[in-house]
Design a protein around this motif. Structure first.
Motif, PDB file in Angstrom:
ATOM      1  N   SER A   1       0.591  -1.592   0.375  1.00 47.95           N
ATOM      2  CA  SER A   1      -0.208  -0.050   0.077  1.00 47.95           C
ATOM      3  C   SER A   1       1.150   1.108   0.634  1.00 47.95           C
ATOM      4  N   GLU A   2       1.841   1.381   0.241  1.00 52.97           N
ATOM      5  CA  GLU A   2       3.191   2.440   0.419  1.00 52.97           C
ATOM      6  C   GLU A   2       4.324   1.826  -1.165  1.00 52.97           C
ATOM      7  N   GLU A   3       4.575   3.355  -1.634  1.00 52.59           N
ATOM      8  CA  GLU A   3       5.024   2.614  -3.331  1.00 52.59           C
ATOM      9  C   GLU A   3       7.183   2.503  -2.187  1.00 52.59           C
ATOM     10  N   GLY A   4       7.234   1.425  -2.867  1.00 55.63           N
ATOM     11  CA  GLY A   4       8.528   1.832  -2.640  1.00 55.63           C
ATOM     12  C   GLY A   4       8.804   0.121  -1.448  1.00 55.63           C
ATOM     13  N   GLY A   5       7.692  -0.275  -1.238  1.00 54.60           N
ATOM     14  CA  GLY A   5       7.285  -1.578  -0.145  1.00 54.60           C
ATOM     15  C   GLY A   5       7.315  -3.096  -1.625  1.00 54.60           C
ATOM     16  N   VAL A   6       7.159  -4.191  -0.954  1.00 55.13           N
ATOM     17  CA  VAL A   6       7.180  -5.122  -1.275  1.00 55.13           C
ATOM     18  C   VAL A   6       5.874  -6.354   0.231  1.00 55.13           C
TER      19      VAL A   6
ATOM     20  N   ALA B   1       7.848   1.561  11.523  1.00 53.30           N
ATOM     21  CA  ALA B   1       9.233   1.475  11.061  1.00 53.30           C
ATOM     22  C   ALA B   1       9.791   0.156  10.750  1.00 53.30           C
ATOM     23  N   PHE B   2       9.210  -0.854  11.546  1.00 52.37           N
ATOM     24  CA  PHE B   2       9.720  -2.051  11.348  1.00 52.37           C
ATOM     25  C   PHE B   2       9.304  -2.189  10.482  1.00 52.37           C
ATOM     26  N   GLN B   3       7.818  -2.844   9.950  1.00 49.53           N
ATOM     27  CA  GLN B   3       7.684  -2.981   9.215  1.00 49.53           C
ATOM     28  C   GLN B   3       7.667  -2.416   7.613  1.00 49.53           C
ATOM     29  N   ARG B   4       7.977  -1.299   7.866  1.00 50.01           N
ATOM     30  CA  ARG B   4       8.633  -0.248   6.372  1.00 50.01           C
ATOM     31  C   ARG B   4       9.316  -0.526   6.290  1.00 50.01           C
ATOM     32  N   GLN B   5      10.956  -0.794   7.154  1.00 51.82           N
ATOM     33  CA  GLN B   5      11.905  -1.452   6.990  1.00 51.82           C
ATOM     34  C   GLN B   5      12.687  -2.526   6.084  1.00 51.82           C
ATOM     35  N   PHE B   6      11.245  -3.321   6.384  1.00 48.98           N
ATOM     36  CA  PHE B   6      11.993  -4.589   5.819  1.00 48.98           C
ATOM     37  C   PHE B   6      10.988  -5.197   4.537  1.00 48.98           C
ATOM     38  N   GLU B   7       9.978  -4.647   4.172  1.00 50.47           N
ATOM     39  CA  GLU B   7       9.857  -4.249   2.704  1.00 50.47           C
ATOM     40  C   GLU B   7      10.386  -3.672   2.427  1.00 50.47           C
ATOM     41  N   GLN B   8      10.546  -2.050   2.140  1.00 50.43           N
ATOM     42  CA  GLN B   8      11.928  -1.894   1.510  1.00 50.43           C
ATOM     43  C   GLN B   8      12.742  -2.515   1.373  1.00 50.43           C
ATOM     44  N   LEU B   9      13.432  -3.562   2.237  1.00 52.63           N
ATOM     45  CA  LEU B   9      14.501  -4.306   2.276  1.00 52.63           C
ATOM     46  C   LEU B   9      14.393  -5.292   0.789  1.00 52.63           C
ATOM     47  N   ALA B  10      12.960  -6.008   0.899  1.00 50.27           N
ATOM     48  CA  ALA B  10      11.853  -6.804  -0.153  1.00 50.27           C
ATOM     49  C   ALA B  10      11.436  -6.235  -1.309  1.00 50.27           C
ATOM     50  N   PHE B  11      11.276  -4.881  -1.419  1.00 50.25           N
ATOM     51  CA  PHE B  11      11.835  -4.207  -2.373  1.00 50.25           C
ATOM     52  C   PHE B  11      12.807  -4.124  -3.611  1.00 50.25           C
TER      53      PHE B  11
END
Length: 559
Positions: A372-377, A415-425
């Motif tokens: 739901s956010e750009e730059g994350g999977v 912040a925790f979720q976003r960090q790893f979603e961006q790494l997956a992206f």
């Protein structure tokens, strides 16, 4: 009304689908009751299946186990009860169709100001329905588009198009549940559960959800149900406002006085356009935000609404052939018309104190892109009603808590979720393809180079990767320890060619908006609700919490 439990029906390999149609099942159970209690068919005033489950502990003798609710003529019910027969008792009364006490009084005390519900997922939907039935004509604000535009936007994204941050698997009519398996299982014990099931069945959900031990609707049928429930709410004066996002709140002396609402004029794909901000007077608002409304959480914290960080989980999706799972669970009865696609539920507690467990298991389903956010999977699971796909998938999750978050405070989990979603992206190539890895490679600590297309269902596609780089170190290690344990519980689970895809980070809300016994937050008139509020974990518990908050709001109006 009587309830007879523990009625067993042994499956036969020669059975046909017609043997297990509802009418045929009722005939079988009525005949069983006639033989067991020396009754005649004409003695029955009513007859309904209360519960149906599968007992597959003996693979060569799989059984269906039923409970039967029925009423009898004359004094036959009292005669049977006096015999103190095993597994027979008086049935409990079902909850009132109104769903709440004091509905007539609430209608008479209709508030001059219409209540507002923010979010149209299960919690918001059932809160709206209850308030509409009480004559309150609620306004439902939904940041995403109506169903048709939302489905179009999601399909475009899955087909390789751009992510629409306002129209995706998380946001839009029906909430995250619209693109799911439609599971209705829950661990809560609440009489409102029966009401929720009945409302869904009346709106077109399959009738068997009323008695199956593991009821599910499927994303295809759930969408039809959503439209009928919206029509029902609108027919009673409720008003949906799609593409309307909560942008701010007005507070005076600790009480809610109004909302600032951002409206986006929808384009063909839904949710696009230049936003405008308007003020909406509101002193009674149910916040049914869902677990991914990160900007709204930040706004509420800035406004002084009390909240706290909450434990949740992170991990991956794992996929297997459905045919393998059917054989594991049902033996020679795999494919039997009474059984459907098999599922599983696995968990273990490791010496480190971490728990690892399967989550949202989707038989015959798909792994879907849920960002739901750009730059994350973000990955999730979805099934259609038939569960007819050739792949089974499930979340495989590791527990995390506030001590793991990179920053303190209520928003640390985000912040925790976003960090790893961006790494997956980034690991997936930066175009919303998901990183994927064979289980053998993951256990050996080496990246997978290429993934066979037939082994995965995720769209817009996957790329071979090292998933340990997209997860916290403790989570990757926990999964490596858990996979062999699960393989012993379900032989073949950790087969070398099984594929994991990441990351799954939206299992539940990473925070809780605090509320009192009357379901109000630290701001009077603001009712946090459902998954987003931190008070539910699935369609059923969210719907029940929506009803509960509607009841509390009505009590506030009455008093």
């Amino acid at each position: 009304m009587l309830l007879w439990s523990n009625i067993k029906r042994v499956l036969q390999t020669t059975d046909t689908a017609s043997d297990y149609e509802p009418e045929a099942c009722l005939r079988f159970l009525r005949d069983k009751a006639c033989r067991a209690f020396r009754l005649q068919p004409e003695n029955f005033l009513s007859l309904a299946i209360e519960k149906q489950s599968v007992d597959a502990r003996e693979k060569d003798r799989v059984k269906l186990v039923y409970s039967l609710r029925f009423s009898l003529t004359g004094n036959l019910e009292e005669v049977l009860l006096r015999k103190k027969l095993p597994d027979l008792k008086r049935a409990e009364e079902e909850p009132s169709p109104a769903g709440m006490e004091g509905q007539k009084a609430a209608m008479a005390a209709k508030s001059a100001e219409r209540p507002v519900i923010v979010g149209s997922g299960p919690a918001g939907l059932f809160a709206a329905l209850m308030l509409a039935e009480a004559g309150q004509q609620p306004i439902i604000l939904e940041r995403g588009p109506a169903l048709a535009a939302r489905v179009k936007a999601v399909e475009a994204f899955w087909g390789g198009g751009p992510l629409n941050p306002q129209a995706n698997v998380q946001f839009g009519e029906g909430g995250a549940g619209t693109f799911s398996d439609g599971k209705l299982t829950t661990g809560i014990k609440d009489g409102r559960c029966r009401l929720v099931l009945r409302v869904l069945a009346e709106a077109g959900a399959p009738a068997e959800i009323l008695y199956q031990a593991k009821p599910h609707i499927g994303t295809d049928k759930l969408r039809q149900v959503l439209l009928r429930l919206r029509q029902r709410i609108e027919s009673m004066g409720g008003e949906y406002r799609f593409n309307h996002r909560l942008a701010g709140i007005t507070i005076e002396s600790g009480r809610l006085r109004g909302l600032q609402v951002e409206e986006r004029k929808p384009a063909e794909t839904g949710g696009a356009g230049v936003p405008t901000i308007t003020d909406l007077p509101a002193s009674n608002v149910i916040l049914a935000l869902g677990h991914s409304a990160r900007d709204t959480f930040a706004m509420l914290q800035a406004a002084g609404v009390a909240m706290e960080p909450k434990a949740f989980s992170i991990g991956v999706r794992i996929e297997h052939p459905q045919e393998w799972l059917d054989r594991c669970q049902y033996g020679s009865f795999a494919g039997h018309p009474a059984l459907g696609a098999a599922d599983y539920k696995l968990s273990c507690h490791l010496p480190t104190g971490r728990s690892v467990y399967s989550f949202c298991m989707c038989p015959g389903g798909l792994v879907v892109a849920a960002a739901s956010e750009e730059g994350g999977v973000v990955t999730n699971g979805m099934s259609y009603h038939r569960r007819g796909g050739d792949r089974a998938n499930s979340g495989l999750l590791v527990s995390v808590g506030p001590a793991d978050f990179p920053e303190a405070g209520p928003l640390g989990g985000i912040a925790f979720q976003r960090q790893f979603e961006q790494l997956a992206f980034r690991a997936g190539g930066g175009d919303y393809a998901a990183p994927a890895q064979y289980v053998a490679d993951f256990l050996a600590g080496r990246p997978s180079r290429e993934i066979k297309a037939a082994a995965v269902t995720y769209r817009p596609g996957v790329r071979g990767a090292d998933l340990s780089l997209c997860l916290p170190d403790f989570a990757a290690e926990a999964l490596r320890q858990a996979l062999p344990i699960f393989d012993r519980q379900l032989p073949g689970f950790a087969a070398a060619e099984s594929v994991i895809t990441g990351v799954e980070s939206r299992s539940s809300s990473p925070l809780r908006i605090l509320r009192d016994a009357g379901c109000q937050s630290s701001i009077e008139g603001l009712f946090p609700c459902g998954e987003g509020g931190g008070y539910a974990g699935g369609i059923m518990s969210a719907a029940v919490d929506g009803i509960r908050c509607a009841e509390m709001l009505l009590q506030k109006i009455l008093h």
